[in-house]
Design a protein around this motif. Structure first.
Motif, PDB file in Angstrom:
ATOM      1  N   ILE A 180      31.036  29.224  51.696  1.00  0.00           N
ATOM      2  CA  ILE A 180      31.326  30.055  50.532  1.00  0.00           C
ATOM      3  C   ILE A 180      31.961  29.234  49.430  1.00  0.00           C
ATOM      4  CG2 ILE A 180      32.684  31.903  49.718  1.00  0.00           C
ATOM      5  CD1 ILE A 180      32.505  32.447  52.885  1.00  0.00           C
ATOM      6  N   ILE A 181      32.799  27.774  49.345  1.00  0.00           N
ATOM      7  CA  ILE A 181      33.209  27.222  48.014  1.00  0.00           C
ATOM      8  C   ILE A 181      32.408  26.918  47.654  1.00  0.00           C
ATOM      9  CG2 ILE A 181      34.935  25.980  47.774  1.00  0.00           C
ATOM     10  CD1 ILE A 181      37.164  27.160  49.665  1.00  0.00           C
ATOM     11  N   ALA A 182      31.489  25.967  48.325  1.00  0.00           N
ATOM     12  CA  ALA A 182      30.282  24.991  48.135  1.00  0.00           C
ATOM     13  C   ALA A 182      29.583  25.560  47.375  1.00  0.00           C
ATOM     14  CB  ALA A 182      29.639  24.829  48.471  1.00  0.00           C
ATOM     15  N   GLN A 183      29.258  26.641  47.109  1.00  0.00           N
ATOM     16  CA  GLN A 183      28.861  28.140  46.319  1.00  0.00           C
ATOM     17  C   GLN A 183      29.497  28.768  45.797  1.00  0.00           C
ATOM     18  OE1 GLN A 183      26.257  30.870  48.566  1.00  0.00           O
ATOM     19  NE2 GLN A 183      26.934  29.818  50.727  1.00  0.00           N
ATOM     20  N   GLY A 184      29.880  28.509  45.061  1.00  0.00           N
ATOM     21  CA  GLY A 184      30.935  29.601  44.552  1.00  0.00           C
ATOM     22  C   GLY A 184      30.407  29.776  43.418  1.00  0.00           C
ATOM     23  N   ASP A 185      30.045  29.226  42.191  1.00  0.00           N
ATOM     24  CA  ASP A 185      28.923  29.172  40.616  1.00  0.00           C
ATOM     25  C   ASP A 185      27.755  31.081  41.419  1.00  0.00           C
ATOM     26  OD1 ASP A 185      29.914  27.616  39.586  1.00  0.00           O
ATOM     27  OD2 ASP A 185      28.944  26.000  39.723  1.00  0.00           O
ATOM     28  N   ALA A 186      27.118  30.647  42.223  1.00  0.00           N
ATOM     29  CA  ALA A 186      26.244  31.598  42.411  1.00  0.00           C
ATOM     30  C   ALA A 186      26.599  32.742  43.489  1.00  0.00           C
ATOM     31  CB  ALA A 186      25.667  31.092  43.948  1.00  0.00           C
ATOM     32  N   LEU A 187      28.022  33.014  43.614  1.00  0.00           N
ATOM     33  CA  LEU A 187      28.582  33.651  43.921  1.00  0.00           C
ATOM     34  C   LEU A 187      29.095  35.028  42.980  1.00  0.00           C
ATOM     35  CD1 LEU A 187      30.096  35.580  46.463  1.00  0.00           C
ATOM     36  CD2 LEU A 187      31.734  33.624  46.455  1.00  0.00           C
ATOM     37  N   LYS A 188      29.359  34.196  41.729  1.00  0.00           N
ATOM     38  CA  LYS A 188      30.040  34.655  40.730  1.00  0.00           C
ATOM     39  C   LYS A 188      29.242  35.357  39.921  1.00  0.00           C
ATOM     40  CE  LYS A 188      32.679  31.331  40.028  1.00  0.00           C
ATOM     41  NZ  LYS A 188      33.964  29.542  39.106  1.00  0.00           N
ATOM     42  N   GLU A 189      28.298  34.660  39.664  1.00  0.00           N
ATOM     43  CA  GLU A 189      26.932  35.841  39.391  1.00  0.00           C
ATOM     44  C   GLU A 189      25.822  36.622  40.468  1.00  0.00           C
ATOM     45  OE1 GLU A 189      23.994  32.485  39.000  1.00  0.00           O
ATOM     46  OE2 GLU A 189      25.868  31.940  37.043  1.00  0.00           O
ATOM     47  N   HIS A 190      26.816  36.508  41.126  1.00  0.00           N
ATOM     48  CA  HIS A 190      25.946  37.911  42.184  1.00  0.00           C
ATOM     49  C   HIS A 190      26.440  38.900  42.060  1.00  0.00           C
ATOM     50  CE1 HIS A 190      24.603  39.803  45.758  1.00  0.00           C
ATOM     51  NE2 HIS A 190      23.795  38.445  45.927  1.00  0.00           N
ATOM     52  N   ALA A 191      25.565  40.512  42.216  1.00  0.00           N
ATOM     53  CA  ALA A 191      25.735  41.929  41.946  1.00  0.00           C
ATOM     54  C   ALA A 191      26.941  41.984  42.773  1.00  0.00           C
ATOM     55  CB  ALA A 191      24.646  42.197  41.982  1.00  0.00           C
ATOM     56  N   MET A 192      27.643  41.630  43.197  1.00  0.00           N
ATOM     57  CA  MET A 192      28.259  42.079  44.736  1.00  0.00           C
ATOM     58  C   MET A 192      29.510  41.114  44.397  1.00  0.00           C
ATOM     59  SD  MET A 192      26.509  44.223  46.528  1.00  0.00           S
ATOM     60  CE  MET A 192      27.982  44.474  47.460  1.00  0.00           C
ATOM     61  N   TYR A 193      29.501  40.419  43.529  1.00  0.00           N
ATOM     62  CA  TYR A 193      30.901  39.886  42.842  1.00  0.00           C
ATOM     63  C   TYR A 193      32.119  40.731  42.494  1.00  0.00           C
ATOM     64  CZ  TYR A 193      34.451  37.198  40.358  1.00  0.00           C
ATOM     65  OH  TYR A 193      35.025  36.406  40.240  1.00  0.00           O
ATOM     66  N   LEU A 194      31.779  41.975  41.655  1.00  0.00           N
ATOM     67  CA  LEU A 194      33.058  42.779  41.735  1.00  0.00           C
ATOM     68  C   LEU A 194      33.339  43.396  43.126  1.00  0.00           C
ATOM     69  CD1 LEU A 194      34.766  43.645  39.628  1.00  0.00           C
ATOM     70  CD2 LEU A 194      32.939  45.045  38.829  1.00  0.00           C
ATOM     71  N   PRO A 195      32.779  44.260  43.582  1.00  0.00           N
ATOM     72  CA  PRO A 195      32.974  44.659  44.555  1.00  0.00           C
ATOM     73  C   PRO A 195      33.598  44.049  46.228  1.00  0.00           C
ATOM     74  CG  PRO A 195      30.226  45.521  44.386  1.00  0.00           C
ATOM     75  CD  PRO A 195      30.536  44.409  43.325  1.00  0.00           C
ATOM     76  N   ILE A 196      33.923  42.616  45.904  1.00  0.00           N
ATOM     77  CA  ILE A 196      33.865  42.011  46.883  1.00  0.00           C
ATOM     78  C   ILE A 196      35.533  40.958  46.531  1.00  0.00           C
ATOM     79  CG2 ILE A 196      33.725  39.567  48.043  1.00  0.00           C
ATOM     80  CD1 ILE A 196      31.446  39.443  48.326  1.00  0.00           C
TER      81      ILE A 196
END
Length: 752
Positions: A180-196
């Motif tokens: 998960i840490i390896a794909q941090g940039d994609a995670l921050k751009e995801h629509a579910m970032y704020l709920p997570i």
């Protein structure tokens, strides 16, 4: 006991020795990993757990997890050594040692886990074991109350945390934390970032007692002092900090992360520092200083600069060393004098010199005086605050005020009881046994050693930890006892001046703070009211849901089923289905009429026997449907069940009075129609859709070669679904035994 300490200091035999050796062995094992991790390498071990879901027993050792592991196992060893004498001869010491060791292992599992599910398992284990430790003195109402409070608050946060982990795994497509840490940039751009982020922070903030969830942590002081030392320095309260640090590479770098952690951390640090100053109980004062430290660590985790990350890593170690030492010192004072109240303590330095030295060393590091590691940590905190691009004045101001208050509290805890006044009459304090002062001396001395030789800590733990947070060793800033005349040094001098002024007036300030906080809402005071309200709500809910009426239970059950089916059909947008009745034969219609007749009779009859017989007719009608459509095995089962039910229930019904005159109930009628419509539409949708025949083909192909049976239905029941069938048989047997017991009771009751 003489002077409060046990005269027999050999401890609790093997019950006390084995946990100490176990913790020491763990510490030695982690020390052996230091050269590998210092060389910027990592160690990962994984064993498949649920391969179909990609879940593993995966453990990762890097700079961050190794730092935590060394603190947990090292301080755990000293705390267990301390406890073995502190609770020498305690009749329930074996239970205490088991809880404390389980607590330590749970924390180690949490910081080493490299899988989200495994992380959550250990997260909850820390919650449960801390609950048992806080409530160890279970005969005390206060201990039970405070343990339940800690369990409730952190458990509620844990539910939000679990939801966040599930969303995180769904978004990233893996439960591997390193993945998960390896794909941090994609995670921050995801629509579910704020709920997570919201869900994860809800869990970590409750666990690390950030305001407004802070009130449970000081109440955890109901635990024995060794537990407080361990919980506050290296374990549970740092679990939330660890998770935020672990997720920092993947979640940081956004405005919401920056401002949420900065604001909550700054408010918690200042608020807790003020609360610490107003305390007269030494343990309570230290508890609130823990909140200050947790707020400071959270504040710096909100940033991204190398100074902030180095300050975080350094202060993590600094706080653990001085806080564990001071808590253990307070335990020595309490056991020796019988009190922890500052107004009742004085002149202990001459009678408890070793304890006084340990307290002084730890307090000087806590206050940030040179040449202690606390001074370096404080300088880095100011450098990190000034490196904040958004609001350096806000962050630096919060750090200055909280550090000044900490200096004053350090004086109250470690200077005033030892070097002011004379021992009050009635007290006969004496030095603690070596097992109890060894831990404070070792931990406080490490604060001095690392301050004089910061390179020892820099290369072994700080640099690897910063790499874990930033991915770049260049981001780690050098630990220096003297970094030149600069703004951080000016802020340090300002801290000393302001802190000494606060200490000089701390009695007057304490009275002022008491009046101010008395006028503010206190969540802890409202806790008991909240719990009473929660219990009353549960009673009302129980009275409504579990009212003792079987008809209400059945109504609620079928209403839920009907609503679930119909809402699903509406949500999926099931198209209108053109039903073709051209192939309906007279036998189909007659079976339907028979079934409907049984249902109508059951609805309007006043006789229980007639009602159960009518339901039996409905069951026979269903069995006939199975026969018509070539399912004789299922039909036989249906007939046997219906016959058994009619016979058994009829015997019982003979003992019951007649039913009252049937009344038409609109709600029940509407529910019946809705249930019938829902089931009918579902069946029509099923038969109108192409059948999925993969299982059919599989059973046809394997029934004879693998199960040696030509009757596919029998093979499925006996072989492929053997455990399921066994469970059904067990249910029938239990039902039969229950019916037999009921009949015997009825017969005996009638005879009497």
């Amino acid at each position: 006991m003489a002077g409060g300490f046990p005269t027999e200091t050999r401890g609790n035999g093997l019950t006390g020795t084995v946990p100490i050796l176990f913790a020491a062995a763990l510490f030695a094992y982690f020390v052996s990993m230091v050269p590998t991790i210092a060389a910027t390498d990592i160690i990962r071990v994984s064993i498949p757990w649920v391969p179909s879901l990609g879940i593993e027993f995966a453990f990762l050792v890097d700079g961050l997890s190794l730092t935590f592991s060394l603190l947990i196992s090292g301080i755990g060893t000293l705390v267990l050594l301390y406890s073995n004498t502190y609770l020498a001869g305690h009749p329930q010491y074996a239970r205490f040692a088991l809880f404390l060791t389980a607590f330590m292992v749970s924390m180690l599992g949490l910081v080493l886990a490299d899988d989200l599910i495994l992380l959550f398992v250990f997260w909850e284990l820390t919650t449960i074991t801390s609950y048992m430790l806080i409530g160890f003195s279970h005969e005390s109402k206060k201990s039970r109350r405070n343990a339940l409070q800690a369990l409730f608050v952190t458990g509620a946060g844990g539910l939000a945390f679990l939801a966040g982990l599930i969303l995180l795994a769904a978004v990233s497509g893996t439960t591997s934390i390193s993945g998960i840490i390896a794909q941090g940039d994609a995670l921050k751009e995801h629509a579910m970032y704020l709920p997570i982020l919201i869900l994860l922070l809800a869990g970590t903030f409750t666990k690390s007692a950030q305001a407004p969830f802070h009130f449970w942590l000081p109440n955890a002081m109901a635990a024995p002092t060794p537990v407080s030392a361990f919980l506050h320095s290296a374990t549970m309260v740092k679990a939330g900090i660890y998770v935020m640090a672990r997720m920092h590479p993947a979640m940081s770098g956004t405005d919401v992360w920056l401002w949420t952690l900065t604001i909550f951390g700054a408010v918690t640090a200042i608020f807790a520092s003020l609360l610490a100053l107003r305390q007269t109980d030494l343990k309570q004062a230290l508890a609130y200083t823990t909140l200050m430290a947790l707020g400071t660590l959270t504040l710096f985790l909100g940033q991204e600069s190398g100074y902030a990350m180095t300050a975080f890593a350094t202060f993590l170690v600094v706080h653990s060393l001085y806080k564990a030492s001071l808590f253990l010192v307070v335990g020595c004072i309490d056991l020796s004098t019988g009190t922890r109240e500052t107004d009742q303590l004085a002149g202990l330095g001459r009678l408890m010199p070793i304890t006084a030295v340990a307290a002084a060393l730890a307090a000087l590091s806590m206050a940030g005086f040179p040449p202690f590691l606390g001074f370096i940590g404080k300088e880095l905190k100011y450098a990190g605050a000034l490196a904040v691009a958004s609001e350096p004045v806000l962050v630096a101001g919060a750090a200055l005020l909280s550090n000044s208050l900490m200096l004053a509290v350090a004086g109250v805890v470690a200077f005033r009881p030892f070097w002011r006044g004379t021992v009050p009459s009635g007290q006969s304090p004496r030095e603690a046994p070596w097992q109890m002062w060894a831990g404070p001396i070792i931990l406080a001395s490490l604060g001095a050693l690392f301050g004089i030789y910061p390179d020892l800590l820099q290369t072994t733990l700080i640099n690897p930890t910063v790499i874990s947070l930033t991915g770049e060793v260049e981001e780690a800033k050098e630990l220096k006892l003297w970094a030149g005349f600069n703004i951080p040094l000016i802020l340090s001098i300002a801290t000393f001046v302001l802190g000494l002024l606060i200490y000089a007036r701390h009695v007057q300030l304490r009275a002022l703070l008491a009046r101010v906080f008395a006028a503010l809402p206190n969540l802890d005071n409202g806790w008991d009211g909240f719990l009473d309200g929660f219990k009353n709500f549960a009673k009302l809910q129980t009275a409504f849901v579990q009212n003792g009426k079987l008809s209400s239970y059945l109504f609620a059950t079928f209403l839920t089923i009907a609503a679930g089916i119909l809402l699903t059909l509406v949500y999926t947008g099931m198209p209108f289905i053109d039903v073709d009745l051209s192939d309906v034969e007279w036998k189909h219609a007659s079976i339907a009429l028979l079934t409907i007749s049984g249902a109508i009779l059951a609805l309007f009859t006043n006789s229980r026997i007639a009602g159960i017989a009518a339901l039996g007719v409905v069951g026979i009608g269903i069995a006939l449907i199975f026969i018509v459509f070539s399912a004789p095995d299922v039909a036989i089962t249906q007939l046997l069940v219906e016959t058994l039910i009619v016979v058994l229930v009829s015997v019982v019904m003979l003992r019951l009075p007649s039913l009252p005159k049937a009344e038409f109930r609109l709600g029940h009628a509407a529910l019946s129609v809705a249930m019938g419509v829902a089931v009918s539409l579902t069946l029509i949708a099923v038969v109108s859709s192409p059948l999925e025949l993969r299982l059919t083909d599989y059973f046809e192909a394997t029934s004879w070669p693998e199960a040696y049976g030509r009757n596919i239905v029998n093979v499925i029941l006996v072989d492929f679904r053997a455990l399921d069938t066994f469970g059904e048989i067990a249910v029938v047997v239990i039902a039969a035994l229950s019916a037999y017991a009921l009949l015997r009771t009825t017969r005996k009751g009638g005879q009497s």
